[in-house]
Design an enzyme around this catalytic site. Sequence first.
Site, short mmCIF file in Angstrom:
data_model
loop_
_atom_site.label_atom_id
_atom_site.label_comp_id
_atom_site.label_asym_id
_atom_site.label_seq_id
_atom_site.Cartn_x
_atom_site.Cartn_y
_atom_site.Cartn_z
CE1 TYR A 1 -3.05 -3.17 0.16
CE2 TYR A 1 -3.43 -2.65 2.41
CZ TYR A 1 -3.73 -3.39 1.16
OH TYR A 1 -4.48 -4.51 1.39
CG HIS B 1 -0.77 -8.65 -0.26
ND1 HIS B 1 -0.48 -7.29 -0.08
CD2 HIS B 1 -2.30 -8.52 -0.34
CE1 HIS B 1 -1.54 -6.60 -0.06
NE2 HIS B 1 -2.80 -7.24 -0.48
#
Length: 277
Positions: free
Chosen positions: A53, A111
């Site tokens: 992010y 992830h």
Amino acid sequence: MRTVTLNNGTAVPVLGLGTWRMGERSSERAAEVKALTLGLELGIRLIDTAEMYGEGKAEEIVADAVAGRRDEIYIVSKVYPHNASRKGAIAACERSLKRLKTDRIDLYLLHWRGSHPLSETVEAFETLKKDGKIKSWGVSNLDADDMRELEGVPAGKDCMSDQVLYHLGSRGIEWALLPYCQKAKIMVMAYSPLGQGPILRLPALKIIADKHGCEPAAIALAWVLRQPGVIAIPKASNPDHLRANMKALDVVLDADDLAALDTAFPPPKRGSPLDMT
Ligand SMILES: NC(=O)c1ccc[n+]([C@@H]2O[C@H](COP(=O)([O-])OP(=O)(O)OC[C@H]3O[C@@H](n4cnc5c(N)ncnc54)[C@H](OP(=O)(O)O)[C@@H]3O)[C@@H](O)[C@H]2O)c1
């Protein structure tokens, strides 16, 4: 706040804050820190982030938001699949710790599945755990078959959570993955629990929200949280959104509400590949 208890005994709050798309524009940074800080003031105690992010910038924003109260907050972060090798995951975690200005991550996730074998990633996670750099580990975007495979690798049973897409408009996990995780007591973290916004404008949600005296978002979140072993991590930068979402904790959906939601957002009738968008 209600909690879900992990297999290792840790109690995790059912409502957290997402940070995807934070840290992408420096002009937004102060507002993003403020939004997370307001969330904490309202009682949120879990923040979800990832090295992906804002290419690390979201983790720096989290560090600013939790400054002075780190011990109260449960921090979840994630390693990129291309970093998830035996050595790479350890180095990635150390970089995340620096950006987060902390000495440990509470829950560290793969992830999504990449080319590194799960056994290598798990070995790295177990080393990080042994060294106190993470408290526990899990995965994200792994479907039921992947979870069964993970269970078979050494220490694979120490997986505490699978973070997956789950909202009214995307109920595929109810077919196989959710029952699998519930049986194994692997916490499901519902990402994009508001379907990123558009589902909130549908009339079926508005009618139920009016009945409960809350916003459609609170109904969407209460619906996700009705499931045992499931927590939700909505992202909200707007203070009104944050306040509206907290109301989800007070909403109890009755049988009529659930039936109306099943009609508007039907459950799966067959298995399908895990939705990620
Ligand atoms: N593991 C993964 O692969 C993965 C993938 C996606 C997401 N995630 C995690 O899950 C978190 C949440 O998912 P998401 O950000 O994709 O989507 P989401 O939480 O479903 O939706 C976020 C959007 O909904 C809006 N919103 C929030 N509260 C609202 C309310 N009360 N009324 C109306 N709109 C509202 C937000 O607007 P404002 O920001 O303007 O308030 C934002 O545009 C992410 O931030 C990230 O931490 C993980």
